[in-house]
Design a protein around this motif. Structure first.
Motif, PDB file in Angstrom:
ATOM      1  N   ARG A   5       0.837  -1.209   0.000  1.00  0.00           N
ATOM      2  CA  ARG A   5       0.000   0.000   0.000  1.00  0.00           C
ATOM      3  C   ARG A   5       0.872   1.259   0.000  1.00  0.00           C
ATOM      4  O   ARG A   5       0.565   2.226  -0.687  1.00  0.00           O
ATOM      5  CB  ARG A   5      -0.929   0.025   1.220  1.00  0.00           C
ATOM      6  N   LEU A   6       1.934   1.260   0.787  1.00  0.00           N
ATOM      7  CA  LEU A   6       2.839   2.410   0.807  1.00  0.00           C
ATOM      8  C   LEU A   6       3.495   2.617  -0.547  1.00  0.00           C
ATOM      9  O   LEU A   6       3.699   3.750  -0.985  1.00  0.00           O
ATOM     10  CB  LEU A   6       3.891   2.241   1.900  1.00  0.00           C
ATOM     11  N   GLY A   7       3.840   1.516  -1.220  1.00  0.00           N
ATOM     12  CA  GLY A   7       4.389   1.614  -2.572  1.00  0.00           C
ATOM     13  C   GLY A   7       3.387   2.214  -3.542  1.00  0.00           C
ATOM     14  O   GLY A   7       3.746   3.026  -4.400  1.00  0.00           O
ATOM     15  N   ASP A   8       2.131   1.815  -3.395  1.00  0.00           N
ATOM     16  CA  ASP A   8       1.081   2.382  -4.248  1.00  0.00           C
ATOM     17  C   ASP A   8       0.920   3.878  -4.012  1.00  0.00           C
ATOM     18  O   ASP A   8       0.767   4.653  -4.949  1.00  0.00           O
ATOM     19  CB  ASP A   8      -0.252   1.684  -3.993  1.00  0.00           C
ATOM     20  N   ILE A   9       0.956   4.284  -2.742  1.00  0.00           N
ATOM     21  CA  ILE A   9       0.832   5.696  -2.409  1.00  0.00           C
ATOM     22  C   ILE A   9       2.011   6.471  -2.988  1.00  0.00           C
ATOM     23  O   ILE A   9       1.839   7.568  -3.539  1.00  0.00           O
ATOM     24  CB  ILE A   9       0.728   5.888  -0.887  1.00  0.00           C
ATOM     25  N   GLY A  10       3.209   5.916  -2.877  1.00  0.00           N
ATOM     26  CA  GLY A  10       4.388   6.575  -3.448  1.00  0.00           C
ATOM     27  C   GLY A  10       4.263   6.742  -4.949  1.00  0.00           C
ATOM     28  O   GLY A  10       4.585   7.794  -5.501  1.00  0.00           O
ATOM     29  N   PHE A  11       3.785   5.690  -5.623  1.00  0.00           N
ATOM     30  CA  PHE A  11       3.591   5.765  -7.071  1.00  0.00           C
ATOM     31  C   PHE A  11       2.582   6.852  -7.424  1.00  0.00           C
ATOM     32  O   PHE A  11       2.779   7.627  -8.371  1.00  0.00           O
ATOM     33  CB  PHE A  11       3.132   4.422  -7.624  1.00  0.00           C
ATOM     34  N   PHE A  13       1.852   9.574  -5.679  1.00  0.00           N
ATOM     35  CA  PHE A  13       2.465  10.885  -5.475  1.00  0.00           C
ATOM     36  C   PHE A  13       3.379  11.259  -6.632  1.00  0.00           C
ATOM     37  O   PHE A  13       3.362  12.391  -7.108  1.00  0.00           O
ATOM     38  CB  PHE A  13       3.253  10.929  -4.166  1.00  0.00           C
ATOM     39  N   VAL A  14       4.179  10.324  -7.096  1.00  0.00           N
ATOM     40  CA  VAL A  14       5.086  10.612  -8.214  1.00  0.00           C
ATOM     41  C   VAL A  14       4.285  10.888  -9.484  1.00  0.00           C
ATOM     42  O   VAL A  14       4.579  11.823 -10.225  1.00  0.00           O
ATOM     43  CB  VAL A  14       6.084   9.452  -8.419  1.00  0.00           C
ATOM     44  N   TRP A  66      10.024  18.978  -5.802  1.00  0.00           N
ATOM     45  CA  TRP A  66      10.028  17.872  -4.840  1.00  0.00           C
ATOM     46  C   TRP A  66      10.683  18.285  -3.532  1.00  0.00           C
ATOM     47  O   TRP A  66      10.212  17.928  -2.451  1.00  0.00           O
ATOM     48  CB  TRP A  66      10.715  16.642  -5.419  1.00  0.00           C
ATOM     49  N   PHE A  70       8.725  18.247   0.138  1.00  0.00           N
ATOM     50  CA  PHE A  70       9.186  17.556   1.342  1.00  0.00           C
ATOM     51  C   PHE A  70       9.431  18.530   2.493  1.00  0.00           C
ATOM     52  O   PHE A  70       9.373  18.137   3.654  1.00  0.00           O
ATOM     53  CB  PHE A  70      10.437  16.735   1.060  1.00  0.00           C
TER      54      PHE A  70
END
Length: 86
Positions: A5-11, A13-14, A66, A70
């Protein structure tokens, strides 16, 4: 499961970040004309481009975007919402 799920969220955002930065440059005349209006003078557009860093290459603008994201710096809003009477 959580890492997926965290990987999906990162994708996401990018993906959204890419489109925010690159689509604003696809507007007619560029971002400065979107802010100043289509009847802006070339001198005013050049000054705004320099002030906002839009005279840098797009890859550098993307990196700066970016870094600011951050840091929690989401930039300025160029639209003003009228206050509604209570």
């Amino acid at each position: 499961m959580i890492l997926h799920r965290l990987g999906d969220i990162g994708f996401i955002f990018v993906f959204i970040g890419d489109h925010c930065v690159f689509l604003i440059h696809a507007t007619p005349g560029g971002p400065a004309y979107s802010i100043l209006g289509m009847h802006a003078t070339p001198e005013a557009v050049a000054a705004l481009n320099k002030q906002m860093g839009l005279d840098h290459p797009i890859w550098q603008q993307y990196g700066i975007w970016w870094v600011h994201l951050f840091e929690g710096n989401l930039g300025y809003s160029f639209t003003r919402m009228p206050l509604l009477p209570l």
